[in-house]
Design a protein around this motif. Structure first.
Motif, PDB file in Angstrom:
ATOM      1  N   TRP A 179       0.835  -1.201   0.000  1.00  0.00           N
ATOM      2  CA  TRP A 179       0.000   0.000   0.000  1.00  0.00           C
ATOM      3  C   TRP A 179       0.872   1.254   0.000  1.00  0.00           C
ATOM      4  N   SER A 180       0.417   2.286  -0.709  1.00  0.00           N
ATOM      5  CA  SER A 180       1.081   3.590  -0.652  1.00  0.00           C
ATOM      6  C   SER A 180       0.054   4.667  -0.941  1.00  0.00           C
ATOM      7  N   THR A 181       0.409   5.881  -0.562  1.00  0.00           N
ATOM      8  CA  THR A 181      -0.519   6.987  -0.772  1.00  0.00           C
ATOM      9  C   THR A 181       0.263   8.270  -1.001  1.00  0.00           C
ATOM     10  N   PHE A 182      -0.408   9.280  -1.500  1.00  0.00           N
ATOM     11  CA  PHE A 182       0.226  10.568  -1.736  1.00  0.00           C
ATOM     12  C   PHE A 182      -0.810  11.680  -1.547  1.00  0.00           C
ATOM     13  N   VAL A 183      -0.300  12.874  -1.287  1.00  0.00           N
ATOM     14  CA  VAL A 183      -1.116  14.086  -1.255  1.00  0.00           C
ATOM     15  C   VAL A 183      -0.294  15.208  -1.883  1.00  0.00           C
ATOM     16  N   ASN A 184      -0.853  15.886  -2.867  1.00  0.00           N
ATOM     17  CA  ASN A 184      -0.230  17.058  -3.480  1.00  0.00           C
ATOM     18  C   ASN A 184      -1.193  18.229  -3.374  1.00  0.00           C
ATOM     19  N   TYR A 185      -0.698  19.349  -2.920  1.00  0.00           N
ATOM     20  CA  TYR A 185      -1.539  20.543  -2.847  1.00  0.00           C
ATOM     21  C   TYR A 185      -0.778  21.724  -3.443  1.00  0.00           C
ATOM     22  N   THR A 186      -1.457  22.513  -4.284  1.00  0.00           N
ATOM     23  CA  THR A 186      -0.857  23.701  -4.883  1.00  0.00           C
ATOM     24  C   THR A 186      -1.777  24.896  -4.695  1.00  0.00           C
ATOM     25  N   TYR A 187      -1.234  25.957  -4.144  1.00  0.00           N
ATOM     26  CA  TYR A 187      -1.954  27.228  -4.057  1.00  0.00           C
ATOM     27  C   TYR A 187      -1.269  28.216  -4.984  1.00  0.00           C
ATOM     28  N   THR A 188      -2.023  28.848  -5.887  1.00  0.00           N
ATOM     29  CA  THR A 188      -1.466  29.769  -6.872  1.00  0.00           C
ATOM     30  C   THR A 188      -2.240  31.082  -6.850  1.00  0.00           C
ATOM     31  N   ASP A 189      -1.541  32.158  -6.537  1.00  0.00           N
ATOM     32  CA  ASP A 189      -2.111  33.500  -6.582  1.00  0.00           C
ATOM     33  C   ASP A 189      -1.417  34.243  -7.718  1.00  0.00           C
ATOM     34  N   ALA A 190      -2.066  34.274  -8.901  1.00  0.00           N
ATOM     35  CA  ALA A 190      -1.514  34.945 -10.082  1.00  0.00           C
ATOM     36  C   ALA A 190      -2.287  36.242 -10.277  1.00  0.00           C
ATOM     37  N   GLN A 191      -1.755  37.322  -9.730  1.00  0.00           N
ATOM     38  CA  GLN A 191      -2.501  38.572  -9.648  1.00  0.00           C
ATOM     39  C   GLN A 191      -2.052  39.562 -10.717  1.00  0.00           C
ATOM     40  N   ILE A 192      -3.033  40.147 -11.403  1.00  0.00           N
ATOM     41  CA  ILE A 192      -2.786  41.186 -12.391  1.00  0.00           C
ATOM     42  C   ILE A 192      -2.529  42.497 -11.648  1.00  0.00           C
ATOM     43  N   LYS A 193      -1.409  43.147 -11.911  1.00  0.00           N
ATOM     44  CA  LYS A 193      -0.998  44.314 -11.140  1.00  0.00           C
ATOM     45  C   LYS A 193      -1.277  45.645 -11.834  1.00  0.00           C
ATOM     46  N   THR A 194      -1.535  45.627 -13.143  1.00  0.00           N
ATOM     47  CA  THR A 194      -1.767  46.884 -13.866  1.00  0.00           C
ATOM     48  C   THR A 194      -2.922  46.703 -14.837  1.00  0.00           C
ATOM     49  N   GLY A 195      -3.432  47.807 -15.374  1.00  0.00           N
ATOM     50  CA  GLY A 195      -4.470  47.761 -16.392  1.00  0.00           C
ATOM     51  C   GLY A 195      -5.872  47.703 -15.818  1.00  0.00           C
TER      52      GLY A 195
END
Length: 694
Positions: A569-585
């Motif tokens: 038996w084996s297991t995994f957990v992957n978590y990604t948080y992405t904050d891609a913020q537009i700074k102009t316009g």
């Protein structure tokens, strides 16, 4: 000859070699260092989530297994010795690397490279699977597919096409021919291209077996799905070969709710069918003990309908034909592996044709035919026990032919044929310096000479510090520049009505990572990475024309945990948080469209005596509906699609040593969630298959 061009490679090499030398270690120090680094390598280069489902017993249990027990376990590759075209890349050691092997690709039931990448940390892939549309895109750490570098056996395949749904087609290689997929970031970008704001994906293909072997796989399932794969590989004397073919079809016709993209009068998703045929072949020849040659060829023929987020119903079609050829020569210049020189020549052609009606009366078509010739000289040189240099030169010549035709009166004056060409050459070098037993530093340099945008310099730096044999910290920084595509500069997009802009500026900026790799216990590994980038002059559409829309800053966190529960038996957990913020316009402060803030993937796997069962969970927090919003239905470009949870189950039932039945049950919860921008899943689907080895 320009003297600066002559002295530049010498200067680059001299700068890297001129680092202070480190005294040779005594035998005891070497033994201690090798022991520590061996443990850290296991942490530094962890398996991906999917690789965890490879059921290898813990080291302390391997000794308990007898040879007789091993012989009783049926496996697809029993008594077969496999080799791969691409050996493990000599990467900067501060580079976080993820690898997924062929066994785990099979367990996932992947039908494309995009399917494989979906379960790797950092990826948000919307343009693969049921009802997928190319508009929705592939993103890694907030960067688009054209802001990353894709390789076949270390050879680039990106064409930097952005319109007519071009981009890089991740269906271009038969799954059966893939040995593994490697994902790099950080200082490795100096090796493969200044445009790698996201990362580098290297697809390593199989080469041959010690004995001829025929492998076949056939699958059928919901929505008229059918997929056939066949591969024949072997060796004779000094020649190794592998030939693979894959055919894929799905009609993707299923009921969708009111308001869904491309919903026809009967309530079904319309014009979403996909059909592909891919071929791969490779021949490797060992000339002598120090020299080897390899030739590989990949072809793709894809026919599909396109679904748009806009209304009314769209009926455009996309034909894509691709050809990729590579010839590489590897020679050992020194004794052992201390000096290796690899010379590669490649040819890549992508032909995209998008066509369809304009209203009830008129017709439009757009063709982009891209041909690239690439060459690379890559030298790996171990200067001392503590200092390794990898340096070389890249060359890429791109020729684009664009053909635009529309019968609509208001677009006739846009009809044109374009023939554009650009040459890009780059010198690269990465020096890996072991300052001490615990501290390692990578310094990378890449100097580019571009026929369109002149000369530019992109450095990189990375480090890794081993606090103890179980804990290591690492970090990297890299400068990057991605030039606009020739289509964005010169070719009118008659499908969308977008004008080119010859005054576009390159996207420029930098990327960085900081990470911790820790061995929490003998069976539990953890990798935690903070990533970020700042990208100025990002390209986008403003008022129907390609423009530099401004600054985008991205910050995020990746967490990957791998746990061996027990021998089987084996297991995994992957978590990604992405904050891609537009700074102009005009969209200042908003998240980039189609990129979720949170993406979680988890799985648990069991394998014993040929039996397999793998359960995968995906959580997506929802993405911003930024393009082709249905304003008539009240949509705003600030709206987010709802979050969703998905469960998939895969399994294998052994019939005999060389025959097995595969089962894939997708979307076990049966929820017809909105994947992205009014494109909905079909609910529960299934696939059944048979795999045989001869």
């Amino acid at each position: 000859m320009n003297k600066s061009l002559f002295f530049l490679p010498v200067s680059l090499l001299s700068l890297l070699v001129a680092f202070p030398a480190v005294a040779a270690e005594n035998d005891n120090e070497k033994n201690r260092r090798n022991s520590d680094i061996s443990s850290l390598s296991e942490i530094e280069l962890p398996a991906t989530n999917a690789e965890l489902l490879t059921q290898q017993p813990p080291a302390n249990e391997i000794e308990k297994e007898t040879q007789a027990e091993e012989d009783l376990t049926p496996t697809d590759d029993a008594d077969i010795s496999l080799e791969a075209i691409g050996e493990k890349d000599a990467l900067p050691e501060s580079t976080p690397t993820y690898v997924i092997e062929k066994e785990d690709i099979q367990k996932q039931g992947a039908n494309s490279v995009a399917d494989v990448l979906k379960k790797m940390p950092g990826f948000a892939i919307n343009d693969v699977g049921h009802g997928a549309d190319i508009h929705t895109g592939t993103y890694y750490r907030g960067a688009s597919i054209n802001q990353s570098v894709f390789l076949i056996n270390g050879r680039p395949i990106n064409s930097n096409i952005n319109t007519y749904h071009g981009a890089t087609d991740l269906n271009s290689i038969p799954i059966e021919s893939i040995e593994r997929v490697e994902l790099y970031s950080g200082a490795a970008t100096s090796l493969y291209g200044s445009s790698a704001f996201g990362g580098v994906v290297n697809i390593i293909t199989k080469q041959g077996y010690s004995a001829p072997k025929l492998t076949g796989h056939a699958e059928f399932g919901s929505l008229n799905f059918n997929n056939q794969q066949i591969s024949y590989a072997g060796s004779a004397n000094k020649v190794k070969y592998n030939f693979s073919f894959e055919r894929y079809f799905i009609d993707n016709r299923y009921r969708v709710p009111v308001g869904a993209a491309n919903r026809d009068s009967e309530g079904f998703l319309s014009n979403a069918d996909t059909s592909t045929s891919t071929y791969f072949g490779s021949i490797g020849l060992d000339l002598d003990a120090k020299n080897s040659l390899n030739l590989d060829v990949t072809t793709l023929s894809s026919r599909r309908g396109l679904i748009y987020f806009g209304f009314p119903l769209q009926k455009d079609r996309l034909d894509h034909d691709g050809l990729n050829i590579g010839l590489s020569w590897k020679t050992k210049l020194g004794r052992g592996e201390e000096s290796n020189l690899t010379t590669t020549i490649g040819y890549n052609q992508d032909y995209f044709s998008t066509y369809g009606p304009t209203g009830a009366t008129f017709y439009r078509t757009g063709v982009l035919d891209t041909q690239q010739i690439t060459a690379r000289v890559d030298h790996e040189w171990k200067l001392s026990p503590n200092n390794q240099l990898r340096w070389g030169v890249d060359l890429k010549n791109t020729d684009l032919k664009g053909d635009v035709l529309s019968t609509a009166p208001n677009r006739i004056d846009k009809n044109e044929k374009e023939n554009r060409n650009v040459l890009n050459t780059a010198l690269f070098a990465v020096n890996t310096w072991n300052i001490s037993d615990a501290l390692l530093v990578d310094l990378g340099l890449r100097q580019s000479f571009d026929g369109q945008f002149g000369n530019y310099f992109n450095p990189s730096v990375g480090l890794r510090y081993a606090i103890n044999p179980a804990v290591a910290v690492r970090g990297s920084w890299a400068g990057a520049q991605r030039n606009p595509g020739l289509d964005q500069l010169y070719v009118y997009d008659t499908v969308h009505g977008w004008d080119p802009n010859p005054d576009l500026k390159p996207e420029t900026g930098s990327t960085w990572t900081a990470g911790l790799d820790v061995k929490l216990s003998n069976n539990l590994l953890g990798q935690f990475t903070y990533f970020g980038s700042s990208l100025d002059n990002r390209l986008g559409i403003i008022s129907g024309r390609w423009e530099n829309i401004g600054l985008v800053d991205t910050n995020g966190l990746e967490a990957a945990l791998q746990l061996k529960i027990a021998r089987d038996w084996s297991t995994f957990v992957n978590y990604t948080y992405t904050d891609a913020q537009i700074k102009t316009g005009t969209e200042k402060g908003l998240q980039l469209g189609l990129i979720p803030y949170s993406l979680l993937q988890a799985g648990i796997g069991y394998q014993n005596s040929g039996w397999q069962a793998n359960l995968y969970l995906t959580y997506n927090s929802g993405t911003r509906r930024s393009v082709f919003t249905n304003t008539a239905g009240g949509d705003k470009n600030t709206d987010f699609s709802p979050s969703f949870v998905n469960l998939d189950l895969s399994g294998r039932i052994p019939v005999s040593k060389n025959l097995g039945v595969t089962v894939y049950l997708e979307n076990l919860l049966g929820e017809q969630y909105e994947r992205v921008n009014r494109i909905y899943s079909p609910g529960f689907t299934f696939r059944l298959g048979v795999t045989a080895n001869i």
